[in-house]
Write a protein that holds these residues in place. Structure first.
Motif, PDB file in Angstrom:
ATOM      1  N   ALA A 258      -3.566  -2.986   4.693  1.00 23.13           N
ATOM      2  CA  ALA A 258      -2.461  -2.875   3.959  1.00 23.13           C
ATOM      3  C   ALA A 258      -2.173  -1.588   3.131  1.00 23.13           C
ATOM      4  CB  ALA A 258      -2.706  -3.762   2.550  1.00 23.13           C
ATOM      5  N   ASP A 259      -3.549  -0.818   2.698  1.00 23.70           N
ATOM      6  CA  ASP A 259      -3.312   0.571   2.327  1.00 23.70           C
ATOM      7  C   ASP A 259      -2.737   1.388   3.443  1.00 23.70           C
ATOM      8  OD1 ASP A 259      -4.480  -0.184  -0.174  1.00 23.70           O
ATOM      9  OD2 ASP A 259      -6.498   0.442   0.478  1.00 23.70           O
ATOM     10  N   ALA A 260      -3.028   1.414   4.585  1.00 22.69           N
ATOM     11  CA  ALA A 260      -2.421   2.070   5.763  1.00 22.69           C
ATOM     12  C   ALA A 260      -1.011   1.945   5.788  1.00 22.69           C
ATOM     13  CB  ALA A 260      -3.178   1.825   7.015  1.00 22.69           C
ATOM     14  N   LEU A 261      -0.593   0.511   5.914  1.00 25.72           N
ATOM     15  CA  LEU A 261       1.048   0.451   5.678  1.00 25.72           C
ATOM     16  C   LEU A 261       1.627   0.949   4.660  1.00 25.72           C
ATOM     17  CD1 LEU A 261       0.802  -3.421   6.992  1.00 25.72           C
ATOM     18  CD2 LEU A 261       1.524  -1.465   8.173  1.00 25.72           C
ATOM     19  N   VAL A 262       1.064   1.039   3.305  1.00 26.61           N
ATOM     20  CA  VAL A 262       1.728   1.582   2.140  1.00 26.61           C
ATOM     21  C   VAL A 262       1.736   2.997   2.596  1.00 26.61           C
ATOM     22  CG1 VAL A 262       1.335   2.162  -0.430  1.00 26.61           C
ATOM     23  CG2 VAL A 262       1.073  -0.281   0.503  1.00 26.61           C
ATOM     24  N   ASP A 263       0.664   3.677   3.037  1.00 29.36           N
ATOM     25  CA  ASP A 263       0.863   5.177   3.087  1.00 29.36           C
ATOM     26  C   ASP A 263       1.831   5.611   4.239  1.00 29.36           C
ATOM     27  OD1 ASP A 263      -1.349   5.450   1.385  1.00 29.36           O
ATOM     28  OD2 ASP A 263      -2.984   5.676   2.942  1.00 29.36           O
ATOM     29  N   GLU A 264       1.969   4.641   5.222  1.00 27.65           N
ATOM     30  CA  GLU A 264       2.925   4.999   6.157  1.00 27.65           C
ATOM     31  C   GLU A 264       4.350   4.880   5.750  1.00 27.65           C
ATOM     32  OE1 GLU A 264       2.323   2.621   9.761  1.00 27.65           O
ATOM     33  OE2 GLU A 264       0.156   3.171   9.840  1.00 27.65           O
ATOM     34  N   LEU A 265       4.448   3.946   4.951  1.00 22.63           N
ATOM     35  CA  LEU A 265       5.806   3.640   4.229  1.00 22.63           C
ATOM     36  C   LEU A 265       6.184   5.003   3.243  1.00 22.63           C
ATOM     37  CD1 LEU A 265       6.048   0.138   2.839  1.00 22.63           C
ATOM     38  CD2 LEU A 265       7.633   1.098   4.700  1.00 22.63           C
ATOM     39  N   ALA A 266       5.053   5.251   2.488  1.00 22.78           N
ATOM     40  CA  ALA A 266       5.376   6.566   1.762  1.00 22.78           C
ATOM     41  C   ALA A 266       5.734   7.795   2.364  1.00 22.78           C
ATOM     42  CB  ALA A 266       4.203   6.827   0.872  1.00 22.78           C
ATOM     43  N   ARG A 267       4.910   8.055   3.728  1.00 27.23           N
ATOM     44  CA  ARG A 267       5.381   9.280   4.514  1.00 27.23           C
ATOM     45  C   ARG A 267       6.741   9.154   5.060  1.00 27.23           C
ATOM     46  NH1 ARG A 267      -0.083   8.526   6.204  1.00 27.23           N
ATOM     47  NH2 ARG A 267       0.657   7.451   8.032  1.00 27.23           N
ATOM     48  N   GLN A 268       7.044   7.969   5.384  1.00 28.27           N
ATOM     49  CA  GLN A 268       8.543   7.865   5.999  1.00 28.27           C
ATOM     50  C   GLN A 268       9.456   8.117   4.890  1.00 28.27           C
ATOM     51  OE1 GLN A 268       9.035   3.960   7.784  1.00 28.27           O
ATOM     52  NE2 GLN A 268       7.304   4.135   9.120  1.00 28.27           N
TER      53      GLN A 268
END
Length: 273
Positions: A258-268
């Protein structure tokens, strides 16, 4: 001559939109329309104009014009009660966006299956329902299968519990007021009071468990994403394999995904800002 309800902000403009500064170079009317749709979704999908005025900070004439425009395109519909509800044309947009989110998250789900062996899922909250947007099947010959695109009520699923537990209590209750608490098994929670107590447990634990509440013999554990996307990741399997020991092992891995997905969204988001 531009009036106070201007559609396009000039570069550098900082006019308020629903109490928040408008971004430079954006179309103010579009921002306001999106704000209203999100406010309707936050309220469970059906609201009065006065509720929209209170939640958005916009004047009623502006809200009326925006809602009338959205209704004309099928994104909002007026009910016999004179309240407004999210319209059917949003379903197509949501389904398409959900499929794209599912493709984007597939590699994280595959990592969960590699680590835990059981089927991994990604689900979103859309209005008052949970929709499954991606699944990676487990490694076992006997495994759980949830059809991508399936919609369920939040009261009987681990992903639903995890998502509602992240919300302010009153917002979760508003969504649940539109839920019929259908009993699927003897384990299904069928009252708002009991579900409120369950959500407190989820908030305390940081994860949610479905103890055969949607389907007998199936156990599921889920963690919500701590970000703007109303999503949760989960694993599910037969109760005989989904032991307490497996759940203890699964929770930190689900949290990491879940944290990795949130980080990826933030980078996008940062890349497109």
């Amino acid at each position: 001559m531009r009036n106070s309800d201007s559609d396009i902000d000039a570069p550098g403009a900082t006019a308020d939109v629903g109490g928040a500064p408008a971004r430079s170079g954006t179309v103010q009317a579009v921002e306001r329309a999106v704000d209203l749709l999100e406010a309707m979704a936050d309220a469970g999908g059906t609201v009065s104009l006065s509720h929209l005025a209170a939640s958005s900070g916009l004047p009623l004439p502006t809200i009326h014009r925006l809602v009338r425009t959205l209704a004309g395109r099928g994104y909002v519909r007026q009910q016999s009660s004179r309240e407004y509800a999210l319209g059917p044309r949003l379903v197509r947009l949501g389904d398409t966006a959900g499929r794209l989110v599912g493709v984007w998250a597939q590699s994280r789900l595959a990592e969960l299956v590699d680590a835990l062996g059981e089927s991994a899922n990604l689900a979103l909250l859309e209005g008052n329902q949970i929709v499954y947007v991606a699944q990676e099947p487990g490694r076992h010959s006997m495994r759980m299968f949830t059809e991508v695109g399936r919609r369920v009520s939040p009261h009987c699923t681990a992903v639903g519990k995890a998502l509602l537990a992240r919300m302010p209590a009153e917002k979760a209750r508003e969504i649940l007021r539109h839920n019929d608490f259908t009993r699927h098994t003897d384990n299904t929670i069928t009252s708002l009071a009991a579900f409120d107590a369950e959500l407190e447990k989820v908030r305390s634990a940081g994860y949610a468990v479905d103890e055969g509440e949607q389907e007998l013999g199936v156990r599921c554990v889920a963690v919500a994403l701590d970000g703007p996307l109303p999503a949760a990741v989960s694993i599910s399997g037969p109760t005989t394999r989904m032991t307490d020991a497996l759940l203890d092992s699964a929770v930190p891995k689900l949290q990491a995904a879940a944290d990795a997905l949130v980080d990826e969204l933030a980078r996008q988001d940062a890349a497109t800002a």
